[in-house]
Enzyme design. Structure first.
Site, PDB file in Angstrom:
ATOM      1  CB  CYS A  46       0.373   1.915   4.044  1.00 22.30           C
ATOM      2  SG  CYS A  46      -1.581   1.412   3.956  1.00 22.30           S
ATOM      3  CB  CYS A  82      -0.954  -0.103   1.132  1.00 24.10           C
ATOM      4  SG  CYS A  82      -1.780   1.374   1.416  1.00 24.10           S
TER       5      CYS A  82
END
Length: 289
Positions: A40, A37
């Site tokens: 993230c 991700c």
């Protein structure tokens, strides 16, 4: 994993201890993330920086959703990153996506303790004992040292409204960040201010009551009476009933439109959790048709 002492990796086995129990001492931000991700990875250095800056006022618990899928499912994680805030053993807030540092800081500031919290508590005690002006003075001075604290502004505005200082309350709420405008508590308080600003404290209430009793179709007197009633918590229901009757009788005229607009503000000021809102919304819908 970061060497930050305020950040730790948690699993399903350690979640109860490192999140639920730990949040009873200080807020815990649970960062649901995954290695693939990109957002993230953008969020991680922000959390790392703020955790160090706040020096233990909150903790960060990182959950790798690839290895802890059941934990992510349990907490309804549908996109990454998702950050959930726990306090006193329960989830109290969340955000999704890689917010900028200012956005993350705003979330954190809603939950970590600040020196102003003691003043807010003291002001509440003063207000409970009838000293609203003392509460307002205390929080006004505190606001000079912590002008960005949303909870402080809301507390000050609340006491100002109670003291009949709606204009001052409007000024305090005017400087709330745009990102907080849609929060329920903010919307509720702003609606209360609008209602208070529209009230006319010079009205002869008893004369209005007699006029309405004598001439039930005098919508101008009825709406003036309702506006006065709504300034008193114990007369809110009676005010709502008056506005509903104006809508029924007015059938779309200017008084009915004003009554409908004011009812919407009253519902906002009471908050969606107030059972009266659901009941009176149904009556409003019936009155409009």
């Amino acid at each position: 994993m970061s060497d930050n002492p305020f950040i730790s990796a948690v699993t399903a086995d350690t979640f109860a201890t490192e999140v639920i129990e730990a949040s009873k001492t200080s807020p815990v931000l649970v960062d649901f993330w995954a290695d693939w991700c990109g957002p993230c990875k953008m969020l991680m250095p922000i959390l790392d920086k703020l955790a160090r800056e706040y020096d233990g006022k909150f903790q960060v618990a990182k959950v790798d959703t690839e290895s802890e899928r059941e934990l992510a499912t349990t907490y309804g994680v549908r996109s990454l990153p998702t950050v959930k805030v726990f306090r006193d053993g329960v989830e109290v807030d969340e955000f999704m996506g890689a917010l900028p540092e200012s956005g993350v800081r705003e979330v954190i500031d809603r939950h970590v303790s600040r020196p102003a919290d003691n003043q807010i508590a003291s002001a509440a005690s003063l207000a409970d004992n009838g000293d609203l002006l003392g509460a307002i003075s205390l929080l006004s001075e505190t606001l000079l040292t912590d002008p960005d604290y949303l909870r402080l502004r809301l507390a000050l505005a609340t006491h100002q409204i109670a003291a009949g200082k709606a204009t001052a309350a409007a000024e305090v709420l005017r400087d709330i960040p745009l990102t907080s405008i849609q929060e329920p508590e903010v919307k509720q308080l702003r609606a209360r201010v609008e209602l208070a600003l529209n009230a006319d404290s010079t009205l002869d209430v008893e004369s209005l009551r007699k006029t309405v009793e004598k001439s039930p179709d005098d919508l101008q007197a009825r709406i003036a009476l309702a506006h006065h009633m709504m300034q008193h918590p114990d007369q809110i229901d009676e005010a709502i009933i008056q506005f509903l009757e104006i809508i029924r009788q007015g059938r779309g005229n200017e008084f009915a439109q004003q009554a409908r607009s004011t009812l919407v503000q009253i519902f906002e000021s009471l908050g969606a959790q107030d059972e009266r809102v659901r009941r009176y919304r149904r009556e409003l819908a019936q009155a409009l048709h």
